[in-house]
Design an enzyme around this catalytic site. Structure first.
Site, PDB file in Angstrom:
ATOM      1  N   HIS A   1       0.891  -1.203   0.003  1.00 16.04           N
ATOM      2  CA  HIS A   1       0.141   0.109  -0.062  1.00 16.04           C
ATOM      3  C   HIS A   1       0.984   1.375  -0.059  1.00 16.04           C
ATOM      4  O   HIS A   1       1.492   1.372  -0.913  1.00 16.04           O
ATOM      5  CB  HIS A   1      -1.006  -0.011   1.118  1.00 16.04           C
TER       6      HIS A   1
ATOM      7  N   ASP B   1       2.690   5.544  -7.148  1.00 17.18           N
ATOM      8  CA  ASP B   1       3.938   5.587  -6.265  1.00 17.18           C
ATOM      9  C   ASP B   1       5.075   5.286  -7.155  1.00 17.18           C
ATOM     10  O   ASP B   1       6.278   5.527  -6.715  1.00 17.18           O
ATOM     11  CB  ASP B   1       3.855   4.515  -5.099  1.00 17.18           C
TER      12      ASP B   1
ATOM     13  N   HIS C   1      -2.225  -2.441  -9.592  1.00 17.79           N
ATOM     14  CA  HIS C   1      -3.244  -1.911  -8.673  1.00 17.79           C
ATOM     15  C   HIS C   1      -4.394  -2.982  -8.678  1.00 17.79           C
ATOM     16  O   HIS C   1      -4.874  -3.582  -9.505  1.00 17.79           O
ATOM     17  CB  HIS C   1      -3.414  -0.526  -9.166  1.00 17.79           C
TER      18      HIS C   1
END
Ligand code: ACO
Length: 430
Positions: free
Chosen positions: A267, A364, A308
Protein backbone atom coordinates in the site's frame (compact mmCIF):
# COMPACT_ATOMS: atom_id res chain seq x y z
CA UNK A 1 -40.95 -1.66 -13.45
CA UNK A 2 -40.17 -4.57 -11.13
CA UNK A 3 -37.05 -4.48 -8.99
CA UNK A 4 -33.92 -5.91 -10.66
CA UNK A 5 -32.77 -9.10 -8.96
CA UNK A 6 -30.32 -11.91 -9.39
CA UNK A 7 -31.50 -15.39 -8.40
CA UNK A 8 -29.20 -17.75 -6.54
CA UNK A 9 -30.06 -21.46 -6.44
CA UNK A 10 -28.69 -23.75 -3.76
CA UNK A 11 -28.36 -27.00 -5.71
CA UNK A 12 -28.15 -29.00 -2.48
CA UNK A 13 -31.74 -28.11 -1.62
CA UNK A 14 -33.10 -26.62 -4.84
CA UNK A 15 -34.07 -23.46 -2.89
CA UNK A 16 -33.98 -20.17 -4.85
CA UNK A 17 -33.43 -16.74 -3.41
CA UNK A 18 -33.82 -13.45 -5.31
CA UNK A 19 -31.19 -10.89 -4.34
CA UNK A 20 -31.88 -7.27 -5.23
CA UNK A 21 -29.55 -5.38 -7.53
CA UNK A 22 -28.77 -1.77 -6.65
CA UNK A 23 -27.47 0.57 -9.36
CA UNK A 24 -24.45 2.78 -8.74
CA UNK A 25 -24.13 6.29 -10.25
CA UNK A 26 -20.99 5.02 -12.02
CA UNK A 27 -19.32 1.66 -12.04
CA UNK A 28 -20.72 -1.77 -11.41
CA UNK A 29 -24.16 -2.29 -9.90
CA UNK A 30 -24.06 -4.15 -6.60
CA UNK A 31 -26.06 -7.14 -5.42
CA UNK A 32 -27.36 -7.07 -1.86
CA UNK A 33 -26.35 -10.36 -0.24
CA UNK A 34 -27.26 -9.45 3.35
CA UNK A 35 -30.23 -11.88 3.17
CA UNK A 36 -28.09 -14.93 2.24
CA UNK A 37 -27.49 -16.26 5.78
CA UNK A 38 -31.18 -16.04 6.66
CA UNK A 39 -32.52 -17.38 3.35
CA UNK A 40 -29.92 -20.05 2.54
CA UNK A 41 -27.77 -20.38 5.68
CA UNK A 42 -24.75 -19.29 3.65
CA UNK A 43 -22.14 -16.56 3.92
CA UNK A 44 -20.32 -15.14 0.92
CA UNK A 45 -16.59 -15.95 0.70
CA UNK A 46 -14.41 -13.22 -0.78
CA UNK A 47 -10.85 -13.04 0.60
CA UNK A 48 -9.26 -9.65 -0.11
CA UNK A 49 -12.72 -8.19 -0.84
CA UNK A 50 -12.11 -8.48 -4.58
CA UNK A 51 -15.86 -8.66 -5.29
CA UNK A 52 -17.35 -6.94 -2.26
CA UNK A 53 -18.56 -3.35 -1.80
CA UNK A 54 -18.37 -2.63 1.92
CA UNK A 55 -20.39 0.60 1.89
CA UNK A 56 -22.14 3.23 -0.18
CA UNK A 57 -20.04 6.36 -0.61
CA UNK A 58 -20.45 9.70 -2.39
CA UNK A 59 -16.84 10.88 -2.07
CA UNK A 60 -14.60 9.34 -4.74
CA UNK A 61 -15.11 7.24 -7.83
CA UNK A 62 -12.46 5.39 -9.76
CA UNK A 63 -12.96 3.49 -12.96
CA UNK A 64 -10.33 0.75 -13.06
CA UNK A 65 -10.68 -0.39 -16.69
CA UNK A 66 -10.77 3.20 -18.03
CA UNK A 67 -8.18 4.58 -15.58
CA UNK A 68 -10.36 7.49 -14.39
CA UNK A 69 -10.51 9.10 -10.97
CA UNK A 70 -12.96 11.70 -9.65
CA UNK A 71 -13.36 13.44 -6.30
CA UNK A 72 -17.00 14.39 -5.71
CA UNK A 73 -17.57 14.11 -9.47
CA UNK A 74 -14.63 16.30 -10.57
CA UNK A 75 -11.95 14.59 -12.74
CA UNK A 76 -8.57 14.44 -11.03
CA UNK A 77 -6.80 16.05 -14.00
CA UNK A 78 -8.98 19.19 -13.68
CA UNK A 79 -8.60 19.33 -9.92
CA UNK A 80 -4.81 19.00 -10.14
CA UNK A 81 -4.68 21.70 -12.84
CA UNK A 82 -7.02 24.25 -11.24
CA UNK A 83 -7.12 23.81 -7.48
CA UNK A 84 -4.83 23.85 -4.46
CA UNK A 85 -4.64 20.98 -1.96
CA UNK A 86 -6.51 23.04 0.62
CA UNK A 87 -9.43 23.47 -1.83
CA UNK A 88 -9.41 19.69 -2.31
CA UNK A 89 -9.57 19.21 1.47
CA UNK A 90 -12.68 21.42 1.54
CA UNK A 91 -14.17 19.50 -1.37
CA UNK A 92 -13.63 16.06 0.16
CA UNK A 93 -14.74 17.09 3.62
CA UNK A 94 -17.76 19.23 2.72
CA UNK A 95 -18.82 17.88 -0.67
CA UNK A 96 -18.26 21.09 -2.66
CA UNK A 97 -15.35 23.25 -3.78
CA UNK A 98 -15.17 26.40 -1.65
CA UNK A 99 -16.08 29.85 -2.98
CA UNK A 100 -13.70 32.74 -2.22
CA UNK A 101 -15.10 33.46 1.24
CA UNK A 102 -15.37 29.79 2.21
CA UNK A 103 -11.79 29.24 1.09
CA UNK A 104 -10.55 32.21 3.16
CA UNK A 105 -12.32 30.87 6.26
CA UNK A 106 -11.23 27.28 5.70
CA UNK A 107 -7.58 28.28 5.20
CA UNK A 108 -7.76 30.36 8.37
CA UNK A 109 -9.25 27.47 10.37
CA UNK A 110 -6.65 24.98 9.19
CA UNK A 111 -3.79 27.45 9.70
CA UNK A 112 -4.86 28.17 13.29
CA UNK A 113 -4.94 24.49 14.24
CA UNK A 114 -1.44 23.58 13.06
CA UNK A 115 0.36 23.86 16.42
CA UNK A 116 0.73 20.82 18.67
CA UNK A 117 0.13 20.79 22.39
CA UNK A 118 3.57 21.51 23.93
CA UNK A 119 3.46 18.27 25.95
CA UNK A 120 3.45 16.33 22.70
CA UNK A 121 7.05 17.38 22.15
CA UNK A 122 7.99 15.07 25.05
CA UNK A 123 6.63 12.12 23.12
CA UNK A 124 9.25 12.57 20.44
CA UNK A 125 12.02 12.61 23.04
CA UNK A 126 10.90 9.14 24.11
CA UNK A 127 11.70 7.63 20.72
CA UNK A 128 15.15 6.38 19.78
CA UNK A 129 16.95 8.80 17.46
CA UNK A 130 16.68 6.35 14.55
CA UNK A 131 13.02 5.39 15.03
CA UNK A 132 11.17 4.93 11.74
CA UNK A 133 9.04 8.07 11.27
CA UNK A 134 5.96 5.93 10.48
CA UNK A 135 6.36 4.23 13.87
CA UNK A 136 6.50 7.65 15.55
CA UNK A 137 3.53 8.87 13.53
CA UNK A 138 1.35 5.87 14.48
CA UNK A 139 2.04 6.50 18.16
CA UNK A 140 1.73 10.28 18.14
CA UNK A 141 -1.50 10.36 16.10
CA UNK A 142 -3.10 7.80 18.42
CA UNK A 143 -2.07 9.92 21.41
CA UNK A 144 -3.90 13.02 20.11
CA UNK A 145 -7.11 11.77 21.74
CA UNK A 146 -5.38 12.28 25.08
CA UNK A 147 -4.88 15.97 24.30
CA UNK A 148 -7.96 17.00 22.36
CA UNK A 149 -10.71 15.19 24.26
CA UNK A 150 -12.71 18.42 24.64
CA UNK A 151 -14.33 17.78 21.24
CA UNK A 152 -14.54 14.01 21.12
CA UNK A 153 -18.28 13.38 21.09
CA UNK A 154 -18.52 11.37 17.87
CA UNK A 155 -22.30 11.92 17.74
CA UNK A 156 -21.91 15.72 17.65
CA UNK A 157 -21.44 17.08 14.10
CA UNK A 158 -19.55 20.17 15.33
CA UNK A 159 -17.12 18.03 17.35
CA UNK A 160 -16.53 15.79 14.34
CA UNK A 161 -15.75 18.77 12.11
CA UNK A 162 -13.38 20.37 14.64
CA UNK A 163 -11.56 17.06 14.99
CA UNK A 164 -11.28 16.79 11.19
CA UNK A 165 -9.79 20.30 11.04
CA UNK A 166 -7.37 19.48 13.85
CA UNK A 167 -6.19 16.32 12.14
CA UNK A 168 -5.70 17.92 8.71
CA UNK A 169 -3.86 20.85 10.30
CA UNK A 170 -1.65 18.93 12.72
CA UNK A 171 -0.51 16.06 10.50
CA UNK A 172 2.16 18.13 8.65
CA UNK A 173 3.45 19.45 11.99
CA UNK A 174 3.70 15.88 13.31
CA UNK A 175 5.39 14.70 10.08
CA UNK A 176 8.01 17.47 10.30
CA UNK A 177 8.59 16.72 14.00
CA UNK A 178 9.24 13.03 13.14
CA UNK A 179 11.86 14.16 10.62
CA UNK A 180 13.45 16.64 13.03
CA UNK A 181 13.71 13.94 15.66
CA UNK A 182 15.56 11.67 13.21
CA UNK A 183 18.06 14.38 12.26
CA UNK A 184 18.49 15.63 15.81
CA UNK A 185 17.26 19.17 15.18
CA UNK A 186 14.75 21.22 17.20
CA UNK A 187 11.10 20.99 16.22
CA UNK A 188 10.11 24.11 14.27
CA UNK A 189 6.81 25.91 14.87
CA UNK A 190 4.58 26.42 11.81
CA UNK A 191 4.21 29.92 10.32
CA UNK A 192 0.75 31.31 9.72
CA UNK A 193 1.75 33.22 6.59
CA UNK A 194 2.68 30.05 4.70
CA UNK A 195 0.51 27.70 2.66
CA UNK A 196 -0.26 24.15 3.80
CA UNK A 197 2.59 22.55 1.81
CA UNK A 198 4.81 25.63 2.25
CA UNK A 199 4.56 25.07 5.99
CA UNK A 200 5.46 21.42 5.67
CA UNK A 201 8.63 22.28 3.72
CA UNK A 202 9.42 25.06 6.19
CA UNK A 203 8.91 23.01 9.36
CA UNK A 204 11.03 20.20 7.91
CA UNK A 205 13.95 22.19 6.61
CA UNK A 206 14.15 25.48 8.54
CA UNK A 207 16.34 25.72 11.66
CA UNK A 208 16.22 28.36 14.40
CA UNK A 209 19.68 29.58 13.31
CA UNK A 210 18.82 31.33 10.05
CA UNK A 211 16.05 32.54 7.79
CA UNK A 212 14.59 29.93 5.47
CA UNK A 213 12.78 30.63 2.25
CA UNK A 214 10.42 27.99 0.89
CA UNK A 215 11.13 27.11 -2.74
CA UNK A 216 7.89 27.58 -4.74
CA UNK A 217 8.83 24.62 -7.00
CA UNK A 218 8.98 22.32 -3.97
CA UNK A 219 5.77 23.79 -2.54
CA UNK A 220 3.91 23.34 -5.83
CA UNK A 221 5.21 19.80 -6.38
CA UNK A 222 4.06 18.74 -2.91
CA UNK A 223 0.70 20.41 -3.47
CA UNK A 224 0.14 18.35 -6.64
CA UNK A 225 1.33 15.12 -5.01
CA UNK A 226 -0.98 15.76 -2.05
CA UNK A 227 -3.97 16.38 -4.34
CA UNK A 228 -3.28 13.07 -6.10
CA UNK A 229 -2.96 11.18 -2.80
CA UNK A 230 -5.87 12.86 -0.98
CA UNK A 231 -8.39 10.06 -1.42
CA UNK A 232 -8.86 6.79 -3.27
CA UNK A 233 -12.21 5.39 -2.09
CA UNK A 234 -12.17 2.08 -0.16
CA UNK A 235 -8.43 1.31 -0.25
CA UNK A 236 -6.92 -0.77 2.57
CA UNK A 237 -6.14 2.12 4.93
CA UNK A 238 -9.48 3.89 4.38
CA UNK A 239 -11.32 0.62 4.94
CA UNK A 240 -9.27 0.20 8.13
CA UNK A 241 -10.31 3.67 9.31
CA UNK A 242 -13.95 2.82 8.59
CA UNK A 243 -13.71 -0.56 10.34
CA UNK A 244 -12.12 1.02 13.42
CA UNK A 245 -14.68 3.84 13.31
CA UNK A 246 -17.59 1.39 13.08
CA UNK A 247 -16.90 0.35 16.69
CA UNK A 248 -17.38 3.93 17.91
CA UNK A 249 -13.62 4.36 18.50
CA UNK A 250 -12.47 7.98 18.64
CA UNK A 251 -11.33 9.49 15.33
CA UNK A 252 -7.68 9.89 16.37
CA UNK A 253 -7.52 6.16 17.14
CA UNK A 254 -9.16 5.44 13.77
CA UNK A 255 -6.68 7.60 11.84
CA UNK A 256 -3.77 6.00 13.75
CA UNK A 257 -5.11 2.63 12.53
CA UNK A 258 -5.15 4.05 8.98
CA UNK A 259 -1.54 5.24 9.33
CA UNK A 260 -0.48 1.76 10.50
CA UNK A 261 -2.24 0.09 7.57
CA UNK A 262 -0.76 2.52 5.06
CA UNK A 263 2.75 1.54 6.16
CA UNK A 264 2.70 -1.84 4.35
CA UNK A 265 4.73 -2.10 1.12
CA UNK A 266 1.69 -3.36 -0.82
CA UNK A 267 0.00 0.00 0.00
CA UNK A 268 1.54 3.35 1.02
CA UNK A 269 4.92 1.83 1.79
CA UNK A 270 5.32 1.21 -1.95
CA UNK A 271 6.86 4.66 -2.55
CA UNK A 272 9.69 3.83 -0.14
CA UNK A 273 10.00 0.34 -1.63
CA UNK A 274 10.21 1.72 -5.21
CA UNK A 275 13.25 3.85 -4.43
CA UNK A 276 14.96 1.03 -2.55
CA UNK A 277 14.25 -1.28 -5.47
CA UNK A 278 15.55 1.20 -8.08
CA UNK A 279 18.74 1.55 -6.03
CA UNK A 280 18.98 -2.24 -5.85
CA UNK A 281 18.59 -2.57 -9.64
CA UNK A 282 21.36 -0.02 -9.89
CA UNK A 283 21.75 0.36 -13.64
CA UNK A 284 19.87 -0.02 -16.91
CA UNK A 285 21.99 -3.08 -17.70
CA UNK A 286 20.38 -4.97 -14.78
CA UNK A 287 16.75 -4.25 -15.68
CA UNK A 288 16.17 -7.41 -17.73
CA UNK A 289 17.36 -9.58 -14.84
CA UNK A 290 14.95 -7.91 -12.40
CA UNK A 291 12.03 -8.02 -14.84
CA UNK A 292 12.70 -11.77 -15.23
CA UNK A 293 12.64 -12.12 -11.43
CA UNK A 294 9.29 -10.26 -11.28
CA UNK A 295 7.87 -12.69 -13.86
CA UNK A 296 9.17 -15.81 -12.13
CA UNK A 297 6.20 -17.44 -10.33
CA UNK A 298 8.63 -19.07 -7.85
CA UNK A 299 10.24 -15.78 -6.86
CA UNK A 300 8.34 -13.48 -4.45
CA UNK A 301 10.02 -10.44 -6.06
CA UNK A 302 7.54 -7.89 -7.51
CA UNK A 303 8.13 -4.66 -9.37
CA UNK A 304 7.20 -2.09 -6.76
CA UNK A 305 5.10 0.80 -8.05
CA UNK A 306 3.48 -1.52 -10.60
CA UNK A 307 -0.02 -2.94 -10.51
CA UNK A 308 -3.16 -1.97 -8.68
CA UNK A 309 -6.17 -3.83 -7.33
CA UNK A 310 -8.66 -1.64 -9.19
CA UNK A 311 -6.82 0.05 -12.08
CA UNK A 312 -6.45 -2.26 -15.05
CA UNK A 313 -5.15 0.65 -17.09
CA UNK A 314 -2.72 3.52 -16.49
CA UNK A 315 -3.24 4.97 -13.02
CA UNK A 316 -4.27 8.54 -14.00
CA UNK A 317 -2.31 9.83 -11.02
CA UNK A 318 0.88 8.21 -12.33
CA UNK A 319 0.82 10.36 -15.49
CA UNK A 320 0.46 13.55 -13.43
CA UNK A 321 3.20 12.50 -11.01
CA UNK A 322 5.54 11.79 -13.94
CA UNK A 323 4.92 15.31 -15.34
CA UNK A 324 5.60 16.84 -11.92
CA UNK A 325 8.71 14.72 -11.62
CA UNK A 326 10.11 16.20 -14.85
CA UNK A 327 9.42 19.76 -13.58
CA UNK A 328 11.12 19.11 -10.25
CA UNK A 329 14.16 17.51 -11.86
CA UNK A 330 14.45 20.46 -14.28
CA UNK A 331 14.99 22.64 -11.20
CA UNK A 332 16.91 20.27 -8.92
CA UNK A 333 19.02 18.47 -11.51
CA UNK A 334 18.60 15.08 -13.11
CA UNK A 335 18.61 11.89 -11.09
CA UNK A 336 20.02 8.70 -12.64
CA UNK A 337 17.13 6.87 -10.92
CA UNK A 338 14.71 8.76 -13.18
CA UNK A 339 16.35 7.36 -16.29
CA UNK A 340 16.31 3.91 -14.71
CA UNK A 341 12.62 4.26 -13.78
CA UNK A 342 11.64 5.38 -17.29
CA UNK A 343 13.55 2.52 -18.92
CA UNK A 344 11.99 0.05 -16.49
CA UNK A 345 8.52 1.41 -17.28
CA UNK A 346 9.21 1.14 -21.03
CA UNK A 347 10.44 -2.42 -20.82
CA UNK A 348 7.65 -3.60 -18.51
CA UNK A 349 4.92 -1.98 -20.61
CA UNK A 350 6.11 -3.88 -23.69
CA UNK A 351 6.41 -7.21 -21.88
CA UNK A 352 3.68 -9.84 -22.42
CA UNK A 353 3.56 -10.74 -18.69
CA UNK A 354 2.67 -7.16 -17.69
CA UNK A 355 0.40 -6.57 -20.71
CA UNK A 356 -1.61 -9.75 -20.05
CA UNK A 357 -2.10 -8.91 -16.37
CA UNK A 358 -2.76 -5.24 -17.13
CA UNK A 359 0.03 -4.10 -14.81
CA UNK A 360 0.82 -0.40 -15.22
CA UNK A 361 2.82 2.06 -13.11
CA UNK A 362 0.80 3.27 -10.14
CA UNK A 363 0.88 6.62 -8.29
CA UNK A 364 3.96 5.64 -6.33
CA UNK A 365 6.23 4.71 -9.19
CA UNK A 366 7.53 8.27 -9.66
CA UNK A 367 6.54 10.00 -6.41
CA UNK A 368 9.66 8.82 -4.56
CA UNK A 369 11.95 10.40 -7.15
CA UNK A 370 10.24 13.75 -6.50
CA UNK A 371 10.58 13.42 -2.73
CA UNK A 372 14.22 12.46 -3.10
CA UNK A 373 14.93 15.49 -5.31
CA UNK A 374 13.33 17.72 -2.65
CA UNK A 375 15.73 16.34 -0.04
CA UNK A 376 13.11 14.25 1.75
CA UNK A 377 14.65 11.01 3.05
CA UNK A 378 13.29 7.66 1.89
CA UNK A 379 11.88 6.68 5.29
CA UNK A 380 9.70 9.84 5.23
CA UNK A 381 7.96 9.00 1.92
CA UNK A 382 5.07 7.06 3.45
CA UNK A 383 4.71 9.77 6.11
CA UNK A 384 4.12 12.31 3.31
CA UNK A 385 1.47 9.99 1.90
CA UNK A 386 -0.18 9.76 5.34
CA UNK A 387 -0.34 13.56 5.63
CA UNK A 388 -2.00 13.84 2.21
CA UNK A 389 -4.42 10.94 2.83
CA UNK A 390 -5.63 12.18 6.23
CA UNK A 391 -8.35 14.28 4.62
CA UNK A 392 -9.60 11.23 2.71
CA UNK A 393 -9.61 9.08 5.84
CA UNK A 394 -11.44 11.62 7.95
CA UNK A 395 -13.95 12.42 5.17
CA UNK A 396 -14.85 8.72 4.98
CA UNK A 397 -15.10 8.51 8.75
CA UNK A 398 -17.42 11.56 8.77
CA UNK A 399 -19.55 10.07 5.97
CA UNK A 400 -19.85 6.80 7.86
CA UNK A 401 -20.82 8.56 11.09
CA UNK A 402 -23.85 10.16 9.40
CA UNK A 403 -25.19 6.90 7.97
CA UNK A 404 -28.60 6.15 9.51
CA UNK A 405 -28.06 2.39 9.96
CA UNK A 406 -24.36 2.32 10.61
CA UNK A 407 -23.30 -1.11 11.90
CA UNK A 408 -20.13 -2.45 13.45
CA UNK A 409 -17.93 -3.96 10.68
CA UNK A 410 -17.64 -7.63 11.46
CA UNK A 411 -16.70 -10.03 8.63
CA UNK A 412 -17.46 -13.75 8.96
CA UNK A 413 -15.15 -16.65 8.14
CA UNK A 414 -15.07 -20.15 6.75
CA UNK A 415 -13.63 -22.20 9.66
CA UNK A 416 -10.84 -24.64 8.72
CA UNK A 417 -9.52 -25.72 12.15
CA UNK A 418 -9.81 -28.97 14.13
CA UNK A 419 -13.17 -30.61 14.76
CA UNK A 420 -14.64 -30.52 18.29
CA UNK A 421 -12.45 -32.52 20.71
CA UNK A 422 -11.90 -33.02 24.45
CA UNK A 423 -9.07 -31.30 26.37
CA UNK A 424 -6.55 -34.05 27.40
CA UNK A 425 -4.93 -33.89 30.87
CA UNK A 426 -1.47 -32.23 30.84
CA UNK A 427 0.40 -35.52 31.41
CA UNK A 428 -1.21 -37.16 28.38
CA UNK A 429 -0.32 -34.36 25.93
CA UNK A 430 2.40 -35.15 23.38
N1 ACO B 1 5.15 -7.19 -10.17
C1 ACO B 1 5.04 -8.44 -10.73
N2 ACO B 1 3.88 -9.11 -10.82
C2 ACO B 1 2.79 -8.55 -10.31
C3 ACO B 1 2.81 -7.27 -9.70
C4 ACO B 1 4.05 -6.59 -9.64
N3 ACO B 1 4.13 -5.38 -9.08
N4 ACO B 1 1.56 -6.96 -9.28
C5 ACO B 1 0.79 -7.99 -9.61
N5 ACO B 1 1.53 -8.97 -10.23
C6 ACO B 1 1.02 -10.22 -10.81
C7 ACO B 1 0.76 -11.25 -9.71
O1 ACO B 1 1.87 -12.06 -9.47
C8 ACO B 1 -0.41 -12.02 -10.32
O2 ACO B 1 0.10 -12.90 -11.29
P1 ACO B 1 -0.65 -14.33 -11.55
O3 ACO B 1 -2.01 -13.97 -12.07
O4 ACO B 1 0.22 -15.02 -12.55
O5 ACO B 1 -0.69 -15.01 -10.21
C9 ACO B 1 -1.22 -10.96 -11.04
O6 ACO B 1 -0.25 -9.94 -11.40
C10 ACO B 1 -2.32 -10.33 -10.20
O7 ACO B 1 -1.74 -9.89 -8.97
P2 ACO B 1 -2.50 -9.87 -7.58
O8 ACO B 1 -1.50 -9.89 -6.49
O9 ACO B 1 -3.56 -10.93 -7.58
O10 ACO B 1 -3.22 -8.46 -7.66
P3 ACO B 1 -3.81 -7.65 -6.45
O11 ACO B 1 -4.89 -6.83 -7.01
O12 ACO B 1 -4.15 -8.57 -5.32
O13 ACO B 1 -2.58 -6.76 -5.95
C11 ACO B 1 -1.09 -4.93 -5.65
C12 ACO B 1 -2.46 -5.41 -6.21
C13 ACO B 1 -0.97 -5.34 -4.17
C14 ACO B 1 -1.01 -3.43 -5.75
C15 ACO B 1 0.02 -5.61 -6.50
O14 ACO B 1 -0.09 -5.22 -7.84
C16 ACO B 1 1.43 -5.29 -5.96
O15 ACO B 1 1.90 -5.98 -5.04
N6 ACO B 1 2.10 -4.24 -6.52
C17 ACO B 1 3.39 -3.82 -6.02
C18 ACO B 1 3.24 -2.97 -4.76
C19 ACO B 1 2.70 -1.58 -5.08
O16 ACO B 1 3.17 -0.88 -5.96
N7 ACO B 1 1.71 -1.15 -4.26
C20 ACO B 1 1.12 0.19 -4.37
C21 ACO B 1 -0.32 0.10 -4.79
S1 ACO B 1 -0.94 1.72 -5.03
C22 ACO B 1 -1.20 2.31 -3.49
O17 ACO B 1 -1.47 1.65 -2.52
C23 ACO B 1 -1.05 3.73 -3.33
Amino acid sequence: MSEATVTVTDNRTGKNVALSIKDSVYGEAVVDIAGLPKELGLFSYDPGFVATASCTSAITFLDGPKGELMYRGYPIEQLAGKCSYIEICHLLLNGELPNTEQLRKFKHTITYHTMLNESLRNFFNGFNYDAHPMAMMCGVVGSLAAFYHDKLDIHDAEHRMITAHRLIAKMPTIAAACYKHNVGQPIIYPRNDLSYCGNLVYTMFATPCEDYEVDPVAEEALDILFILHADHEQNASTSTVRLAGSTGANPYACIAAGVACLWGPAHGGANEAVLKQLAQIGSVANIDRYVAKAKDRNDPFRLMGFGHRVYRNFDPRARLVKETCHKVLAKYGNDPLMELAMRLEDIALKDEFFIERKLYPNVDFYSGIIYKALGIPVNMFTVMFAVARTVGWISHWMEMMTEPNQKIGRPRQSYSGPQKRDVPPLVERK
